[in-house]
Each structure stands twice: as structure tokens, then as C-alpha cells.
Design a protein around this motif. Structure first.
Motif, PDB file in Angstrom:
ATOM      1  N   ILE A   1       2.385  -3.306   4.020  1.00 29.38           N
ATOM      2  CA  ILE A   1       1.089  -3.920   3.727  1.00 29.38           C
ATOM      3  C   ILE A   1       0.197  -3.660   4.929  1.00 29.38           C
ATOM      4  O   ILE A   1       0.676  -3.224   5.976  1.00 29.38           O
ATOM      5  CB  ILE A   1       1.200  -5.442   3.451  1.00 29.38           C
ATOM      6  N   LEU A   2      -1.090  -3.921   4.784  1.00 28.54           N
ATOM      7  CA  LEU A   2      -2.007  -3.764   5.910  1.00 28.54           C
ATOM      8  C   LEU A   2      -2.403  -5.131   6.435  1.00 28.54           C
ATOM      9  O   LEU A   2      -2.729  -6.035   5.663  1.00 28.54           O
ATOM     10  CB  LEU A   2      -3.262  -3.003   5.485  1.00 28.54           C
ATOM     11  N   ASP A   3      -2.380  -5.276   7.772  1.00 28.81           N
ATOM     12  CA  ASP A   3      -2.852  -6.519   8.365  1.00 28.81           C
ATOM     13  C   ASP A   3      -4.378  -6.468   8.457  1.00 28.81           C
ATOM     14  O   ASP A   3      -5.006  -5.500   8.025  1.00 28.81           O
ATOM     15  CB  ASP A   3      -2.183  -6.806   9.711  1.00 28.81           C
ATOM     16  N   ARG A   4      -4.985  -7.482   9.001  1.00 22.17           N
ATOM     17  CA  ARG A   4      -6.454  -7.542   9.039  1.00 22.17           C
ATOM     18  C   ARG A   4      -7.080  -6.441   9.877  1.00 22.17           C
ATOM     19  O   ARG A   4      -8.234  -6.091   9.689  1.00 22.17           O
ATOM     20  CB  ARG A   4      -6.895  -8.910   9.533  1.00 22.17           C
ATOM     21  N   ALA A   5      -6.313  -5.877  10.801  1.00 16.71           N
ATOM     22  CA  ALA A   5      -6.824  -4.788  11.639  1.00 16.71           C
ATOM     23  C   ALA A   5      -6.571  -3.423  10.991  1.00 16.71           C
ATOM     24  O   ALA A   5      -6.921  -2.402  11.555  1.00 16.71           O
ATOM     25  CB  ALA A   5      -6.166  -4.845  13.015  1.00 16.71           C
TER      26      ALA A   5
ATOM     27  N   ILE B   1      -3.516  -2.245  10.302  1.00 22.65           N
ATOM     28  CA  ILE B   1      -2.233  -1.725  10.782  1.00 22.65           C
ATOM     29  C   ILE B   1      -1.159  -2.022   9.733  1.00 22.65           C
ATOM     30  O   ILE B   1      -1.059  -3.146   9.250  1.00 22.65           O
ATOM     31  CB  ILE B   1      -1.838  -2.396  12.122  1.00 22.65           C
ATOM     32  N   ALA B   2      -0.355  -1.011   9.412  1.00 24.24           N
ATOM     33  CA  ALA B   2       0.720  -1.204   8.430  1.00 24.24           C
ATOM     34  C   ALA B   2       1.848  -2.019   9.043  1.00 24.24           C
ATOM     35  O   ALA B   2       2.198  -1.837  10.213  1.00 24.24           O
ATOM     36  CB  ALA B   2       1.245   0.147   7.965  1.00 24.24           C
TER      37      ALA B   2
ATOM     38  N   VAL C   1       0.822  -1.209   0.000  1.00 23.72           N
ATOM     39  CA  VAL C   1       0.000   0.000   0.000  1.00 23.72           C
ATOM     40  C   VAL C   1       0.855   1.258   0.000  1.00 23.72           C
ATOM     41  O   VAL C   1       0.397   2.327  -0.398  1.00 23.72           O
ATOM     42  CB  VAL C   1      -0.989   0.028   1.183  1.00 23.72           C
ATOM     43  N   ALA C   2       2.105   1.132   0.443  1.00 22.55           N
ATOM     44  CA  ALA C   2       3.010   2.289   0.468  1.00 22.55           C
ATOM     45  C   ALA C   2       4.446   1.819   0.590  1.00 22.55           C
ATOM     46  O   ALA C   2       4.714   0.701   1.042  1.00 22.55           O
ATOM     47  CB  ALA C   2       2.673   3.204   1.648  1.00 22.55           C
ATOM     48  N   TRP C   3       5.356   2.678   0.167  1.00 27.02           N
ATOM     49  CA  TRP C   3       6.787   2.506   0.403  1.00 27.02           C
ATOM     50  C   TRP C   3       7.173   3.604   1.392  1.00 27.02           C
ATOM     51  O   TRP C   3       6.986   4.789   1.112  1.00 27.02           O
ATOM     52  CB  TRP C   3       7.585   2.663  -0.884  1.00 27.02           C
ATOM     53  N   LEU C   4       7.645   3.220   2.564  1.00 21.95           N
ATOM     54  CA  LEU C   4       8.053   4.194   3.569  1.00 21.95           C
ATOM     55  C   LEU C   4       9.515   4.555   3.332  1.00 21.95           C
ATOM     56  O   LEU C   4      10.367   3.673   3.223  1.00 21.95           O
ATOM     57  CB  LEU C   4       7.859   3.618   4.973  1.00 21.95           C
TER      58      LEU C   4
END
Length: 96
Positions: free
Chosen positions: A62-66, A68-69, A48-51
Motif C-alpha cells: 500500500i502507499l503511505d501518505r508520503a 512510500i510503499a 497498489v501492487a503485489w511484490l
């Protein structure tokens, strides 16, 4: 105003090291993280993003099920990163 430091209960504020300090975020751009789900199967999650860290390192998120990145490279069944697939009608670069 954003803060570039971490505060812990009962502790003073200290600056983050450059490898932890995120200075920018870029769109995921179609990249995916691939995971081994067992039994010769894999699963992909979109980046979802490159930090961008202060020391120049890029970290995929990536995002977890909650929601959270997290860095997929830190997940036990991580296989690798998959680049975006060009659209079939996208113009192809020609060798010079």
C-alpha cells in the motif's frame, strides 16, 4: 541495469537474501488492506501492487501518505486483506 544487492556506507556490496529480493510486481487487482481505526470502525486502503520475491513469496503493498510503499501486515492496527468485490453485472461462474 538493476542491481540485486545492497550497498551500505563504508561496506562492500552484498547480494540480498531471496526473501528480500523483489523480482516482479503485479497489479493490486482490487484487493484492499483493512485497518482498525478504533470505536468499532475500520478503514481500507487499496493494495497498489503485489511484490514477488525471489523465494516465491508475495507481499502486498500500500502507499503511505508520503507515497512510500509499505507492507500493510507490518502496521499495528492491520486487520486483514479483503478480496475484490465482483461487479454486479459480472458473469458468475456456474458449477460443473
Amino acid at each position: 541495469m538493476t542491481s540485486n544487492s545492497r550497498t551500505t556506507a563504508g561496506a562492500s556490496t552484498t547480494p540480498l537474501p531471496a526473501h528480500e529480493l523483489v523480482v516482479a510486481a503485479l497489479p493490486g487487482g482490487g484487493w484492499q488492506a483493512e485497518f482498525d481505526t478504533g470505536e468499532h470502525r475500520t478503514e481500507r486502503s487499496p493494495i497498489v501492487a503485489w511484490l514477488v520475491h525471489a523465494d516465491g513469496d508475495l507481499e502486498p503493498a500500500i502507499l503511505d501518505r508520503a507515497g512510500i510503499a509499505e507492507d500493510p501486515r507490518e502496521i499495528a492496527n492491520f486487520i486483514g486483506l479483503t478480496p475484490p468485490t465482483p461487479a454486479p453485472d459480472a458473469p458468475q461462474a456456474r458449477p460443473a
